[in-house]
Design an enzyme around this catalytic site. Structure first.
Site, PDB file in Angstrom:
ATOM      1  CG  HIS A 121      65.848  58.390  13.684  1.00 24.96           C
ATOM      2  ND1 HIS A 121      65.671  56.923  13.277  1.00 24.96           N
ATOM      3  CD2 HIS A 121      65.639  59.014  12.869  1.00 24.96           C
ATOM      4  CE1 HIS A 121      65.375  57.085  12.000  1.00 24.96           C
ATOM      5  NE2 HIS A 121      65.165  58.306  11.450  1.00 24.96           N
ATOM      6  CG  ASP A 216      72.014  57.562  15.802  1.00 23.77           C
ATOM      7  OD1 ASP A 216      72.543  57.856  15.100  1.00 23.77           O
ATOM      8  OD2 ASP A 216      70.742  57.719  15.944  1.00 23.77           O
ATOM      9  CD  GLN A 219      70.757  64.272  11.646  1.00 25.69           C
ATOM     10  OE1 GLN A 219      71.016  65.236  11.071  1.00 25.69           O
ATOM     11  NE2 GLN A 219      69.602  63.706  10.913  1.00 25.69           N
ATOM     12  CE  LYS A 242      70.185  60.671   8.365  1.00 23.70           C
ATOM     13  NZ  LYS A 242      68.984  60.950   8.081  1.00 23.70           N
ATOM     14  CB  CYS A 384      62.318  58.572  12.273  1.00 25.95           C
ATOM     15  SG  CYS A 384      61.697  58.343  10.479  1.00 25.95           S
TER      16      CYS A 384
HETATM   17  C1  LIG Z   1      69.590  60.442  14.578  1.00 20.42           C
HETATM   18  C2  LIG Z   1      69.291  59.786  13.407  1.00 20.42           C
HETATM   19  N1  LIG Z   1      69.690  58.386  13.881  1.00 20.42           N
HETATM   20  C3  LIG Z   1      69.338  57.477  12.811  1.00 20.42           C
HETATM   21  C4  LIG Z   1      68.846  57.722  11.546  1.00 20.42           C
HETATM   22  C5  LIG Z   1      68.502  56.538  10.559  1.00 20.42           C
HETATM   23  O1  LIG Z   1      69.264  56.724   9.472  1.00 20.42           O
HETATM   24  P1  LIG Z   1      69.171  56.165   8.257  1.00 20.42           P
HETATM   25  O2  LIG Z   1      67.823  56.148   7.464  1.00 20.42           O
HETATM   26  O3  LIG Z   1      70.301  56.476   7.410  1.00 20.42           O
HETATM   27  O4  LIG Z   1      69.441  54.439   8.702  1.00 20.42           O
HETATM   28  C6  LIG Z   1      68.363  59.045  11.324  1.00 20.42           C
HETATM   29  C7  LIG Z   1      67.970  59.474   9.933  1.00 20.42           C
HETATM   30  O5  LIG Z   1      67.389  60.548   9.924  1.00 20.42           O
HETATM   31  C8  LIG Z   1      68.821  60.239  12.274  1.00 20.42           C
HETATM   32  O6  LIG Z   1      68.519  61.283  12.076  1.00 20.42           O
END
Ligand SMILES: Cc1ncc(COP(=O)(O)O)c(C=O)c1O
Length: 426
Positions: A121, A216, A219, A242, A384
């Site tokens: 992301h 990260d 998910q 999430k 993203c």
């Molecule tokens: C794999 C992953 N990393 C980071 C993020 C960013 O999360 P946030 O928008 O809550 O900072 C997301 C959001 O969709 C994500 O799916």
């Protein structure tokens, strides 16, 4: 026992209508829905307790502080961590930025390398791009194969632009003693790919012994049982919104020894030890990284969300999601065989509940809009993760993501309505 009927009753929003149809919510990858217990915990906090934490000796302030401590303990228990290693942030993005600034500024210099993957992301890509550019370090990116799985042995390709050198290749070509940070996703938000985290950690420790490892978990943590101690990593970032919690609260978990050596990220109230006009000392963990008044009600809500998830059991949630993913994937493969859609991503064994696809000849946004008319909420775009989507030679993908409240009946309805999409353009 996974009682899907009862679980669905816990989520008031699932009863709402969209364009006159019952909502089918397949966008939990973007943000999950919230059960009544989370909504109520936050309302109750504002109705009965509201007071700032740490600063008061009166009962309500003490109660507020206790509620935040309890939420932190719930989160720590969920991921097998010590309470003081759990830092509340706003979201995954802020958690990763905290590491990139606070750790990165002091530990990355010219000649070093940071490894990420093409699955990332933007949250786990841009902070490292900018850090490497600023420090004259190399950014190395593990490429993906045509299924969206990470490559082990792909030959390295060098890109150089705007003062940043990027090397794209397979794990084995990118890991060496120059690598100081490996930051990768525990589950791709686009493809659903579940990289083999434990194997990757073992490989990093062997080939890049000085590197710290950040996962990260945005998910990952919402969908499976995670123990930071068992994984052997240094940082884990995730978002409350999430995983049934409210927006505005995220978590950075870090190993105590590492966090203790890092300087603060944001400065101000609550993160100090002693203050003089000429300078200050820093508070102990976790306060050192929690400047200012946090989203107290949000943290309370997140604590309630974690409690709710734990009562159902992360193993049970993971198993159920795998079942419905397999069910959906089989049906979608049927549509692909008929020539109606193009599917992306790995086989069910190597992926969580995310299915990206495109209806042949129809732009992703059009598909998502037509499905919305039937009450089905799916995401469309680059999710993203623009470099990843671009590598599949499409401008955008439609993505359906599942969570513990989704059902086979919803999937049947979804499949039926995908069939309607090309008819609109016929
Ligand atoms: C794999 C992953 N990393 C980071 C993020 C960013 O999360 P946030 O928008 O809550 O900072 C997301 C959001 O969709 C994500 O799916």
């Amino acid at each position: 026992m996974f009682d899907i009927k009862k679980i669905r009753e816990d989520f008031p929003i699932l009863k709402r209508k969209v364009h006159g149809k019952t909502l089918v919510y397949f966008d939990s990858g973007a943000t999950s829905q919230k059960p009544e217990v989370v909504i109520e915990a936050m309302n109750k906090y504002y109705r009965e307790t509201n007071a700032n934490i740490h600063r008061g000796v009166y009962e309500m302030s003490v109660e507020s502080t206790r509620l935040v401590d309890e939420a932190r303990a719930e989160v720590a228990d969920l991921i097998g961590a010590r309470n003081e290693e759990v830092i509340f942030t706003r979201n995954t993005s802020e958690s990763i930025n905290l590491v990139a600034y606070s750790w990165g500024e002091d530990n990355i210099s010219t000649g070093d390398a940071v490894v990420i993957t093409k699955l990332e992301h933007h949250s786990n890509m841009i902070p490292w791009q900018e850090l490497c550019r600023k420090k004259g370090a190399e950014l190395r990116v593990v490429d993906v194969n045509e299924k969206g799985e990470l490559e082990n042995n792909k030959e390295a390709l060098i890109l150089e632009e705007n003062g940043l050198k990027v090397v794209v290749g397979g794990w084995n070509n990118l890991l060496d003693s120059r690598v100081k940070m490996v930051a990768f996703t525990g589950q791709s938000n686009v493809m659903g790919t579940e990289p083999p985290v434990k194997d990757i950690v073992e490989m990093v420790k062997r080939l890049s012994p000085e590197a710290l490892i950040l996962v990260d978990g945005a998910q990952m943590v919402p969908h499976m049982s995670v123990s930071v101690a068992k994984l052997g990593i240094d940082f884990l970032a995730f978002s409350g919104h999430k995983m049934l919690g409210p927006t505005g609260v995220g978590v950075l978990w870090g190993k105590k020894e590492v966090l203790n050596k890092m300087k603060p990220f944001l400065m101000g109230g609550d993160m100090i030890g002693e203050v003089k006009l000429t300078g200050a000392t820093w508070a102990e963990l976790p306060n050192k990284f929690e400047a200012g008044t946090p989203d107290i009600a949000g943290i309370v809500g997140m604590g309630a969300a974690v409690k709710y998830l734990k009562a159902i059991g992360m193993e049970n949630i993971h198993e159920y999601e795998k079942e419905i993913l397999k069910y959906a994937l089989e049906k979608m493969k049927g549509l692909e065989k008929e020539g109606l859609i193009n599917l992306y991503g790995p086989e069910a064994e190597n992926r969580g509940g995310a299915i990206p696809f495109n209806v042949v000849g129809v732009h992703a946004h059009d598909t998502a809009q037509i499905l919305d008319n039937y009450g089905i909420a799916v995401r469309s775009g680059h999710h993203c993760a623009a470099p990843l989507v671009a590598s599949f030679n499409v401008p955008a993908m439609v993505r359906a993501t599942f969570y513990l409240y989704n059902t086979r009946e919803e999937i049947d309805y979804f499949i039926e309505k995908i069939r309607e999409v090309p008819k609109v353009f016929a």
